[in-house]
Design an enzyme around this catalytic site. Structure first.
Site, PDB file in Angstrom:
ATOM      1  N   ASN A  36      -1.449   7.826   9.001  1.00 33.32           N
ATOM      2  CA  ASN A  36      -2.238   6.597   8.961  1.00 33.32           C
ATOM      3  C   ASN A  36      -1.525   5.423   9.620  1.00 33.32           C
ATOM      4  O   ASN A  36      -2.162   4.528  10.191  1.00 33.32           O
ATOM      5  CB  ASN A  36      -2.568   6.222   7.508  1.00 33.32           C
ATOM      6  N   PHE A  66      -1.944  13.356   2.391  1.00 33.48           N
ATOM      7  CA  PHE A  66      -0.644  13.021   2.968  1.00 33.48           C
ATOM      8  C   PHE A  66      -0.756  11.933   4.040  1.00 33.48           C
ATOM      9  O   PHE A  66      -0.023  11.943   5.031  1.00 33.48           O
ATOM     10  CB  PHE A  66       0.028  14.276   3.536  1.00 33.48           C
ATOM     11  N   CYS A  67      -1.676  10.990   3.822  1.00 29.97           N
ATOM     12  CA  CYS A  67      -1.883   9.866   4.757  1.00 29.97           C
ATOM     13  C   CYS A  67      -2.196  10.358   6.159  1.00 29.97           C
ATOM     14  O   CYS A  67      -1.861   9.698   7.147  1.00 29.97           O
ATOM     15  CB  CYS A  67      -0.666   8.945   4.782  1.00 29.97           C
ATOM     16  N   ASN A  68      -2.832  11.526   6.260  1.00 30.30           N
ATOM     17  CA  ASN A  68      -3.156  12.100   7.568  1.00 30.30           C
ATOM     18  C   ASN A  68      -4.595  12.620   7.518  1.00 30.30           C
ATOM     19  O   ASN A  68      -4.827  13.826   7.407  1.00 30.30           O
ATOM     20  CB  ASN A  68      -2.180  13.223   7.903  1.00 30.30           C
TER      21      ASN A  68
END
Length: 485
Positions: A141, A398-400
């Site tokens: 992100n 996982f901020c992805n």
């Protein structure tokens, strides 16, 4: 060999399959001496992609330095200030040596973390109408967020999709790069996915730069174990978080940047430490030269002592080649079990996302568990169960988000509709329902320098405990108690 007998494999048996594992025995001694807390706490730590772990002797060396030295705020000529400035110079030099970077070509800018380094690039990059910002769908992100700066300044955006194996088609990458511009344009991708562990080709750096692009190479996950050589691979911007590499300090990262690329950045503001002079009444400021001109306020001049210590620790005490050898053996073993583990009815227990082997991947495995009906088990319940079993893994996206959208083959129309929904969803579960996600994400196991055969055996026992599990027969609120390894 059955799964049951696989669970308690001995070192002698393991080394018959992986004889090179025996060359890494010094890491077991380091674990006993420097990381005894893992075994004292009966903890299986497999969240190294979240954070590395500092060794006892590493922290002790820092404490000794901090107690011996008198350090003061830099930007002054008094003795404590000069000591701090020298500590920062040593840390910059150590970082460049770690990346084999020429100090005449690259500079090290200290930031709070890799995210701060990426924000610096995004806010200062000279995007304008006609510029382009291209990035892989596999990005953290903090990289994805650069698109807000690019779009606000009129740059065109291009997302390069992933294949089902979570790699990008090299032809698609080259085609995107061929659609470059004569105006300042930026290409961003991770050397290693923080979600799946996939390692993307470093050769794309040369492909992009030869076409006039500046390149952001997110090395936050990659540099923890793999070596990045900036004498041959020459990205323009490399964000790092030191704690991802050696566990501490957790509030210090850096941007390693080519000096010619830094010269093109235009910061939208200034602050203490970033100017040689400024005027309140005159309304002007004179920026300081790099790297100090890009560092906001007072840097972490005590924490920076830990940088040189930590980088020396992972290179000299641990040994990068030995760590990679050990992790390759452990990963191969773990992936083999996850591929072959079956319920009694023959259906798989695990679905692994991305590559099924260790070729061109880091020590990270993203996966979900399946019940006997083939349905995904809620990853949050599995994470809770793992925690009760003394296993520290991670669950989520996982901020992805790009990889999550790929593995679940989400319809772009559903994603657009979720973004336009008013009122906007207020919780992650509401977004999940709006996007018609079958689950909130995945589970992630990430190994690191102190991972050992006992950790892998514990993980295998935990995974095996889910054989013949049927979600419809269980109360998810009690899952934390069902598996104690």
């Amino acid at each position: 060999m059955t799964v049951e007998t696989q669970q308690e494999i001995s070192l002698a048996e393991f080394s018959r399959t992986y004889p090179e594992y025996l060359t890494t025995g010094h890491l077991d001694r380091i674990r006993r001496d420097d990381f005894a807390r893992l075994d004292d706490q009966d903890l299986v730590y497999v969240d190294y992609a979240g954070s590395g772990l500092p060794g006892r002797s590493q922290v002790a060396a820092f404490q000794q330095l901090l107690c011996q030295e008198t350090l003061g705020n830099p930007h002054s000529e008094n003795a404590p200030s000069r000591r701090s400035s020298e500590a920062m110079r040593r840390a910059r030099r150590a970082t460049l040596r770690f990346l084999n970077a020429d100090p005449d070509e690259y500079s090290v800018i200290f930031t709070a973390n890799a995210t701060g380094a990426l924000r610096l690039v995004g806010e200062a990059f000279p995007f304008r109408p006609g510029s382009r910002f291209a990035l892989l769908q596999d990005n953290h992100n903090s990289v994805l967020g650069i698109r807000e700066y690019a779009a606000a300044r009129g740059a065109a955006l291009e997302m390069i999709p992933l294949r089902p194996d979570l790699r990008a088609d090299p032809a698609a990458v080259v085609e995107a790069l061929d659609r470059g511009s004569t105006l300042p344009s930026l290409f961003a991708y991770p050397a290693q996915s923080n979600f799946s562990g996939v390692q993307h080709p470093l050769g794309w750096i040369r492909e992009a730069r030869s076409r006039g692009w500046r390149v952001v190479l997110d090395a936050a996950a990659y540099a923890a174990v793999s070596d990045l050589d900036l004498s041959s691979d020459k990205p323009d911007f490399v964000p790092l978080s030191y704690y991802k590499i050696f566990g501490w300090p957790t509030g210090l990262g850096c941007l390693v940047a080519r000096n010619d690329a830094l010269a093109e950045l235009r910061r939208p503001w200034f602050s203490g430490g970033t100017v040689v002079a400024s005027s309140a009444l005159g309304g002007w400021h004179a920026p300081a030269a790099a790297p100090e001109g890009f560092e906001d306020g007072t840097p972490d001049f005590t924490g920076v002592l830990g940088v040189t210590i930590g980088l020396n620790y992972v290179r000299e005490s641990l040994g990068r080649d030995a760590v990679r050898t050990r992790l390759r053996c452990l990963m191969d073993r773990l992936l083999d079990v996850m591929r072959t583990l079956r319920h009694g009815n023959g259906l798989p227990v695990c679905v692994v996302y991305g590559p099924a082997d260790t070729k061109d991947r880091g020590a990270t495995i993203a996966f979900n568990l399946l019940d006997t009906d083939g349905a995904l088990v809620d990853e949050r319940a599995v994470e809770t169960s793992a925690a009760h079993s003394g296993i520290a893994l991670r669950a989520g996206c996982f901020c992805n988000p790009g990889v999550g959208e790929t593995i679940f083959a989400l319809d772009p129309e559903d994603l657009l509709r979720a973004g336009r929904q008013r009122p906007a969803p207020a919780t992650a579960d509401e977004y999940r329902r709006a996007m018609r996600l079958p689950t909130g994400g995945a589970l992630r196991i990430s190994l690191g320098p102190m991972s050992n055969l006992r950790d892998i055996s514990r993980l295998i026992r935990f995974l095996t405990s889910w054989r013949d599990y049927r979600a419809a027969d269980d109360d998810l609120s009690t899952l934390g108690e069902r598996a104690r390894c």
